[in-house]
Scaffold this active site. Structure first.
Site, mmCIF file in Angstrom:
data_model
loop_
_atom_site.group_PDB
_atom_site.id
_atom_site.type_symbol
_atom_site.label_atom_id
_atom_site.label_comp_id
_atom_site.label_asym_id
_atom_site.label_seq_id
_atom_site.Cartn_x
_atom_site.Cartn_y
_atom_site.Cartn_z
ATOM 1 N N TYR A 32 -9.587 38.821 -23.852
ATOM 2 C CA TYR A 32 -10.178 38.269 -25.754
ATOM 3 C C TYR A 32 -10.877 39.633 -26.205
ATOM 4 C CZ TYR A 32 -11.301 35.240 -28.601
ATOM 5 O OH TYR A 32 -11.751 34.330 -30.067
ATOM 6 N N LYS A 66 -5.252 39.927 -25.926
ATOM 7 C CA LYS A 66 -5.212 38.967 -27.179
ATOM 8 C C LYS A 66 -6.034 40.035 -28.552
ATOM 9 C CE LYS A 66 -7.250 35.078 -29.478
ATOM 10 N NZ LYS A 66 -8.378 34.954 -30.347
#
Length: 297
Positions: free
Chosen positions: A131, A159
């Site tokens: 992330y 991500k």
């Protein structure tokens, strides 16, 4: 699992505790819509404001009520010790994957961030999504660090934050990152206003805030891009410009989405963990007008 629409719902609160009924309602709404995965306890899920016990319970509820939809559980925390404990809880709950951002109080070096992912990756039995969220973590990943982390076991997706708004520049951005990571690892876009551009540029997944509340709207954009209809994906996204403008006006998507959930009757008001607050009276009125004009679903 790490492709298509990954919908990230709120974790609604009521009187200082998790509103389990409202959370289950949101999860079942996503499952009924047929999203490609559900991302519980991401930033929209307010993971940083919850205890380990609350997060374990949310992971259990998400898994129980998602049906056949894969569930990705956020395990981010300040210390590696706590991340490993949260990873254990997520895996015990039956999560299909976990999501990890490099949270910190002290600024982290690239060596420290790599060490975090190295430790966690070697202690997982499910895939990991990296992330990259500099707005929240204040850590800037280099593409080279992404490439280094991508060599670790169990890493399945990255991500990334929003791509450049110019389509050609967005394609260059994705192509550069793609040269540094293995082909089996997907690249997913966050930052909803730029999601259509990111998917059109080659991102395989959209890790979506609006998808967690308005799944059909987000699915329409996702499916258009997946089908190669890039112009339709852009048109559908541009139609939401009034909503994107509210995201910008209110410092991001969270307060807008939380207030939208309240206006839609999907969460009690207020639904954010203190000290966070939803929109004020004027903001709520403006948002209600936008939601009505856009007929979001």
């Amino acid at each position: 699992m790490f492709s298509g629409l990954s919908a990230f719902p709120l974790t609604p609160m009521q009187h200082g505790v998790v509103d389990e009924v409202a959370f289950i309602r949101l999860i079942e709404r996503l499952a009924d819509a047929g999203v490609d995965s559900i991302g519980a306890l991401g930033s929209t899920g307010n993971y940083a404001y919850l205890t380990r016990e609350e997060r374990a319970r949310i992971a259990q509820l998400a898994e129980k009520h998602a049906g056949d939809i894969p569930v990705i559980i956020g395990i981010s925390a300040l210390s590696t010790r706590d991340v490993l404990a949260l990873a254990e809880d997520a895996q015990k709950a039956g999560a299909s994957a976990v999501l990890l951002a490099p949270m910190s109080y002290q600024p982290l070096s690239e060596e420290e961030v790599f060490g975090l992912y190295e430790t966690v990756a070697h202690n997982l039995s499910v895939p990991l999504c990296v992330y990259d969220n500099p707005r929240t973590t204040h850590f800037e990943f280099s593409d080279e660090l992404h490439g280094h982390i991508a060599q670790l076991p169990n890493v399945g997706s990255i991500k990334i934050p929003g791509v450049p708004a110019a389509p050609d520049a967005a394609s260059v951005r994705i192509e550069r990152l793609r040269t540094l990571i293995p082909s089996h690892i997907t690249i997913g876009i966050s930052g909803d206003p730029l999601a259509a551009i990111g998917m059109n540029a080659g991102c395989e997944a959209w890790y979506s805030v609006i998808g967690g509340l308005f799944p059909q709207t987000a699915l329409a954009i996702t499916r258009a891009s997946q089908a190669g209809d890039t112009q339709q994906a852009l048109r559908l996204s541009e139609r939401l410009n009034p909503l994107w403008a509210l995201f910008s006006q209110h410092g991001g998507s969270l307060r807008v989405i939380a207030t939208a959930a309240e206006l839609q009757g999907l969460a009690a008001s207020p639904c954010l963990p203190l000290p966070l607050q939803g929109l004020d009276k004027k903001g709520r009125q403006n948002l209600a007008r936008v939601l009505d004009e856009l007929s979001l679903t």
